[in-house]
Write an enzyme that holds these catalytic residues in place. Structure first.
Site, PDB file in Angstrom:
ATOM      1  N   ASN A 217     -70.001 -31.060  -1.371  1.00 22.60           N
ATOM      2  CA  ASN A 217     -70.357 -30.009  -2.336  1.00 22.60           C
ATOM      3  C   ASN A 217     -69.133 -29.283  -2.884  1.00 22.60           C
ATOM      4  O   ASN A 217     -69.251 -28.466  -3.782  1.00 22.60           O
ATOM      5  CB  ASN A 217     -71.359 -29.001  -1.745  1.00 22.60           C
TER       6      ASN A 217
ATOM      7  N   LYS B 222     -74.115 -34.938  -5.166  1.00 19.28           N
ATOM      8  CA  LYS B 222     -73.529 -34.676  -3.846  1.00 19.28           C
ATOM      9  C   LYS B 222     -73.315 -35.930  -3.007  1.00 19.28           C
ATOM     10  O   LYS B 222     -72.312 -36.049  -2.306  1.00 19.28           O
ATOM     11  CB  LYS B 222     -74.448 -33.727  -3.054  1.00 19.28           C
TER      12      LYS B 222
ATOM     13  N   ALA C 297     -84.645 -32.910   7.109  1.00 19.02           N
ATOM     14  CA  ALA C 297     -83.712 -34.031   7.160  1.00 19.02           C
ATOM     15  C   ALA C 297     -83.153 -34.305   5.765  1.00 19.02           C
ATOM     16  O   ALA C 297     -82.636 -35.377   5.491  1.00 19.02           O
ATOM     17  CB  ALA C 297     -84.427 -35.265   7.690  1.00 19.02           C
ATOM     18  N   GLY C 298     -83.274 -33.316   4.881  1.00 25.43           N
ATOM     19  CA  GLY C 298     -82.724 -33.452   3.531  1.00 25.43           C
ATOM     20  C   GLY C 298     -81.282 -32.951   3.508  1.00 25.43           C
ATOM     21  O   GLY C 298     -80.634 -32.840   4.554  1.00 25.43           O
ATOM     22  N   GLY C 299     -80.800 -32.635   2.314  1.00 28.82           N
ATOM     23  CA  GLY C 299     -79.398 -32.239   2.154  1.00 28.82           C
ATOM     24  C   GLY C 299     -79.034 -31.004   2.964  1.00 28.82           C
ATOM     25  O   GLY C 299     -78.040 -31.011   3.702  1.00 28.82           O
TER      26      GLY C 299
ATOM     27  N   ASP D  30     -72.004 -26.343   3.081  1.00 28.71           N
ATOM     28  CA  ASP D  30     -73.342 -25.793   3.341  1.00 28.71           C
ATOM     29  C   ASP D  30     -73.535 -25.469   4.832  1.00 28.71           C
ATOM     30  O   ASP D  30     -74.043 -24.408   5.190  1.00 28.71           O
ATOM     31  CB  ASP D  30     -74.431 -26.781   2.893  1.00 28.71           C
TER      32      ASP D  30
ATOM     33  N   SER E 252     -77.742 -21.758 -12.129  1.00 32.27           N
ATOM     34  CA  SER E 252     -76.976 -21.496 -10.901  1.00 32.27           C
ATOM     35  C   SER E 252     -76.372 -20.096 -10.875  1.00 32.27           C
ATOM     36  O   SER E 252     -75.874 -19.593 -11.893  1.00 32.27           O
ATOM     37  CB  SER E 252     -75.849 -22.518 -10.786  1.00 32.27           C
TER      38      SER E 252
END
Ligand code: NAD
Length: 287
Positions: A94, A73, A134-136, A109, A22
């Site tokens: 998040n 999440k 349609a994801g996160g 986000d 990250s």
């Protein structure tokens, strides 16, 4: 670091697995150092099996808060005291903020996405958005866009495991915001063409364009674009994608996903510290 950290330094975490790749620790610690703020941000390898203990630890250690990434999440909400409206609608968190022992879950986000548009002088409020995904990432964008006042959102997705989530998102947006949302099959390319034709902005909120789907595009060819359409990619690795190179050929203004990444961090930074992240400095450092 040895000079900077004292007995007063306060801790902010990042709980995810895997997480060593990250860029968030470097981003936040650079911003703390630049502004002379006495916080440290550390990444912790936490998955669903250790998440509850990790949140108890956050409370016990009186940490300022934490970021949360996959696979936590959509799971962490049950261990918190409150959720922001966007986190509740997304069913995902998040960012955790600890205010005197009360833990609130936020999702930044979508806030980051909307702020990255503003930063590029793009104003979507009252206008129509077409988005694939349609994801996160896409859900956070769709919910925040609806809450912020985007007039209409046409959502396209393939019939995979995310389809039900897309149906749920459309239902929530239509019932709980003033935005009109509709779901379409991404394989229906003529419908995609139709919806893109009267949209102000098109967003690729899927992983298409990024490894292992590098070199692919959710938009079949450049005849789908017109010069006035704003075209945005959420993936940012690689920075250039087939979709945006086609859009650029037609003359569209385009954006990659780096702005969303930076501004979701800036929104979390503000929630923890009350201060604005030094955006221009961070852009120089991140590029
Ligand atoms: P996810 O796994 O939750 O969702 C994946 C999405 O891609 C779903 O909508 C799925 O239907 C779609 N998809 C997968 N394979 C497809 C295919 N072959 N054709 C069409 N659609 C397909 O992932 P996510 O967390 O939402 O991430 C999506 C992308 O956004 C990734 O590239 C991720 O790195 C990026 N992302 C960027 C930011 C940022 O700040 N810029 C933040 C989060 C995620």
């Amino acid at each position: 670091m040895a000079e900077r950290i004292t007995g007063h330094t306060e801790l902010i975490g990042l709980m995810a697995y895997p997480i060593r790749h990250s860029s968030s620790p470097a981003m936040h610690n650079e911003a703390f150092a630049y502004l002379g703020l006495d916080y440290a941000y550390l990444a912790f390898e936490v998955d669903n099996s250790t998440l509850e203990d990790a949140i108890k630890g956050l409370r016990a250690l009186k940490m300022v808060g934490s970021n949360v990434s996959m696979p936590n999440k959509t799971v962490v909400g049950q261990y918190l005291d409150k959720l922001s409206p966007a986190a509740e609608l997304c069913g995902a968190v998040n960012t955790i903020v600890n205010e005197n022992g009360v833990l609130t879950g936020h999702i930044t986000d979508g806030i980051g996405f909307m702020q990255s548009l503003k930063d590029n002088d793009i104003d979507v409020i009252g206008k129509k958005m077409t988005i694939a995904g349609a994801g996160g990432a896409a859900t956070a964008i769709e919910i925040q866009a609806a809450l912020d006042g985007v007039k209409e959102i046409s959502i396209f997705n393939i019939h995979d495991k995310f389809w039900e989530n897309a149906e749920a998102t459309v239902k929530k947006i239509n019932e709980r915001t003033n935005c009109k949302a509709t779901l379409y099959d991404l394989d229906d390319k003529e419908k995609l063409r139709e919806e893109m034709a009267d949209s102000y902005i098109f967003v690729n909120g899927t992983g298409v364009g990024m490894k292992p789907l590098e070199g692919m595009s959710v938009v079949p060819d450049k005849s789908f674009f017109r010069p006035e359409l704003i075209v945005v990619d959420v993936p940012y690795s690689p920075l250039e994608t087939k979709m945006r190179s086609m859009a650029k050929e037609v003359g569209c203004k385009t954006m990659n996903g780096l702005g969303m990444m930076l501004f979701q961090g800036a929104a979390a930074f503000k929630l923890w510290t009350g201060k604005d992240m030094p955006i221009e400095h961070m852009k120089e450092v991140l590029n």
